[in-house]
Design an enzyme around this catalytic site. Sequence first.
Site, PDB file in Angstrom:
ATOM      1  N   HIS A 241     -16.091 -40.532  -3.856  1.00 30.51           N
ATOM      2  CA  HIS A 241     -14.773 -40.052  -4.292  1.00 30.51           C
ATOM      3  C   HIS A 241     -14.855 -39.305  -5.629  1.00 30.51           C
ATOM      4  O   HIS A 241     -14.542 -38.121  -5.728  1.00 30.51           O
ATOM      5  CB  HIS A 241     -13.818 -41.237  -4.463  1.00 30.51           C
ATOM      6  CG  HIS A 241     -13.687 -42.114  -3.271  1.00 30.51           C
ATOM      7  ND1 HIS A 241     -13.030 -41.723  -2.133  1.00 30.51           N
ATOM      8  CD2 HIS A 241     -14.118 -43.378  -3.029  1.00 30.51           C
ATOM      9  CE1 HIS A 241     -13.041 -42.706  -1.249  1.00 30.51           C
ATOM     10  NE2 HIS A 241     -13.706 -43.722  -1.773  1.00 30.51           N
TER      11      HIS A 241
HETATM   12  C1  BDR Z   1     -10.917 -44.385  -5.982  1.00 24.93           C
HETATM   13  O1  BDR Z   1     -10.659 -45.768  -6.188  1.00 24.93           O
HETATM   14  C2  BDR Z   1     -11.683 -46.348  -6.935  1.00 24.93           C
HETATM   15  O2  BDR Z   1     -12.023 -47.594  -6.387  1.00 24.93           O
HETATM   16  C3  BDR Z   1     -12.827 -45.360  -6.954  1.00 24.93           C
HETATM   17  O3  BDR Z   1     -13.549 -45.456  -8.169  1.00 24.93           O
HETATM   18  C4  BDR Z   1     -12.140 -44.039  -6.803  1.00 24.93           C
HETATM   19  O4  BDR Z   1     -11.754 -43.531  -8.075  1.00 24.93           O
HETATM   20  C5  BDR Z   1     -11.060 -44.140  -4.495  1.00 24.93           C
HETATM   21  O5  BDR Z   1      -9.900 -44.506  -3.820  1.00 24.93           O
END
Ligand code: BDR
Length: 312
Positions: A241
């Site tokens: 992500h």
């Molecule tokens: C996002 O949520 C967090 O757990 C990760 O670091 C990322 O920023 C993904 O949904």
Amino acid sequence: MSRSLIIDCDPGVDDAVALFLALGAPELDVLAVTTVAGNVGLDLTTRNARLIVERAGRGDIPVHAGCDRPLVRAPVEAGEFHGASGLGDWAVAEPARPPAPGHAVQALIDLVMARPEGSVDLAILGPMTNVALAMRLEPRLAGRLGRIAVMGGARSAGGNITASAEYNIFADPHAAAVVLGSGAEVIVFGLDVTHAVLATPERIEMIRATSGDAAAATADLLDFSARIERAAVGRAGAPMHDPCPIAWLIRPELFELRPARIAVETTSPLTLGATAVEFRLGQGEAPSTRWAVAADAQRVFDLLATSLERLP
Ligand code: BDR
Ligand code: CA
């Protein structure tokens, strides 16, 4: 010529990978890292950010601790995806340097306001609490910033916390509404695109084969995420992500963006934190927000390997 960048984050395994990606990129001049409570508590995200900059040989970059809870809602953590420490199964130690003096919100304002308009970009990789507060404290901030590249939200992919909400927005929807409604140029990388940028076994091997300690440490993080992802949702490969907005700041051509009106649900208990992404714009309407719809995943990983090669 490199662009100045502040990274606001909650490391977090994929935040850590994103930080390495940024720190190894000559296109980016990371002025500071600011931390927020999110995946794990603020003490841990701040410690983790300091550990990562030090592992990248960049302990000189200030790490400012920010907000320890969301603006309105109760805190929600995501330790099940990041491990109790927030950094998977890394053997974590105390960093050599303390956090930089000054609250992250004030640091954001001071760093941006002291520089020419539009010259500092911002990446937001966690709940947007710090940035929303900074925008309230200094109303000129939104107009002064360069681009804001955000990881958050979901449209066609559906949510990863509830049916419709993605974690970063769900964890502080009110803050997200402030940032997305600020009029600043915001580019949003949601699950629609991050779910296509997967750390597959082949890609993890490529990172492991890259020279240096940072590459080996990143391969460990990717292995951890891939294991958790398989166990939790049965996916073969963990979505990267947070590296997506950083990769876009380095190589915009790796992503396809569409102008969109983007609003956040803050009132419905059922769909709290959902992002309403509207591509049907009015005649002559030019929103300040754009939504990422596609990514060249392999080239994102190639870029990561290139960055890691430059780190110790
Ligand atoms: C996002 O949520 C967090 O757990 C990760 O670091 C990322 O920023 C993904 O949904
Ligand atoms: Ca994050």
